[in-house]
Design an enzyme around this catalytic site. Structure first.
Site: not given
Length: 368
Positions: A182, A195, A197
């Site tokens: 995201n 980053h 996930q």
């Protein structure tokens, strides 16, 4: 797929954080020793999520109330994903890193599987939120984004995604591994550091279940694979193709749900990241970085918010599905967002404000 499948020159170093969570450093080239110790006084993690079955739709919903306490948009000097330096202790004890992956401190899913409990004559079914949630830090540079990475560093992220897919898929009770990013406050990102996930689900996600059903129907009707036919048709049509390489093609899907949505498929169908061959892995970084940079040029207003999602086959369905990446933005123009309001949120019936053909043309025009 158990164990690491990394090859030279990528290496990994596994260590632990102060509360027992795993941290893995991924490096290419001559990296410094990864022996920094997490000096924070953290209590051991206690899993607290639950997966409930919706008796009306058959979908599984994760209840994770403890995530209300997770870190939310801290100032840059307090970012938990930056390296630990200058007296500041973060989730990553090293003073610098290339790519780092660690178990989420506020996971939606964590812990081993267990038998579900049933109530109301079996109407309500719930079990522990088993599985794993991990954070993938793409770079130590807080102000960068994935699009700023070099092809070599993007390949390192791909290697990390692949390694985690192999290991997480082998965990007891895990059915599907989902790698995603995201980006942007408009998406709802709680940490600005670049980053992504990884979720290791104890069930097959609703989207994938519907896709698998359609693939089975197509096989029964034609004897062929849905995704091979789809890719061949898009490549032959050409009007929605954004870019193509020797081993991958990116196109806007015929029935795109989002104003700007691109699907990236390898030409040789594979079920997941672990099955990619070296030519596919080598070409991916260049094409993916090209796509991300085109997205950033769409509106001339800085970095475009987006979701990037790897679709991988769950356990038991590796023969019929196809690995692909879906990249889309919720922005429909420079000053307008695509909100999921009554029709989309209430009925799951999307209405797109941009034709897929116009979106593809626009993405071709903004070549970086």
């Amino acid at each position: 797929m158990a164990g690491t499948i990394l090859t030279h020159p990528t290496s990994r170093t596994v260590t632990e954080l102060a509360d027992g969570r795993r941290l893995i450093y991924y490096d290419r080239g001559g990296a410094a020793p990864r022996n920094a110790v997490d000096r924070r006084p953290l209590d051991p993690q206690v899993p607290g999520s639950e997966v409930r079955l919706d008796p009306v739709t058959g979908d599984r919903v994760t209840i994770a109330a403890h995530r209300q306490a997770r870190t939310y948009q801290p100032p840059a000097e307090e970012c938990p994903l930056c390296p630990s330096r200058d007296g500041r202790l973060s989730e990553i004890p090293a003073e610098d890193y290339q790519v780092a992956v660690f178990e989420n401190r506020f996971p939606s899913l964590a812990g081993p599987p267990a038998d579900p409990a049933r109530e109301a004559g079996g109407l309500w079914t719930a079990g522990p939120g088993a599985g794993r949630c991990e954070v993938v830090c793409f770079t130590a540079d807080h102000d960068a984004s994935f699009a700023d990475l070099t092809p070599e560093r993007a390949r390192l992220v791909l290697d990390a995604w692949t390694d985690r897919t192999a290991e997480l898929s082998a965990l007891p009770g895990v059915e599907q591994v989902y790698c995603f990013e995201n980006r942007g406050a408009e998406i709802g990102v709680t940490l600005a550091h670049p980053h992504g996930q990884i979720y290791a689900f104890p069930f097959t996600t609703p989207r994938t279940a519907r896709t698998a059903a359609r693939a089975a129907e197509h096989r029964a009707a034609t004897g062929r694979n849905l995704f091979e036919d789809l890719l061949a048709a898009e490549r032959a049509h050409g009007g929605r193709t954004v870019l193509t390489g020797e081993h991958w093609t990116a196109f806007v899907p015929f029935a795109a749900r989002w104003p700007y949505e691109v699907h990236l498929y390898p030409h040789r169908r594979v079920p997941d990241l672990t099955a990619l061959d070296e030519p596919q892995r080598a070409e991916f970084p260049r094409l993916y970085l090209d796509l991300l940079r085109r997205f950033d040029r769409l509106f001339g207003a800085g970095r475009t918010p987006y979701i990037s999602a790897w679709h991988q086959a769950p356990a038991g369905q590796r023969g019929g599905l196809a690995l692909h990446l879906e990249l889309f933005t919720i922005r429909r123009s420079a000053d307008k967002l695509k909100y999921l309001a009554g029709v989309e949120s209430g009925m799951d019936a999307f209405v797109n404000d941009v034709t897929p053909e116009d979106a593809a043309r626009r993405l071709r025009e903004v070549a970086p």
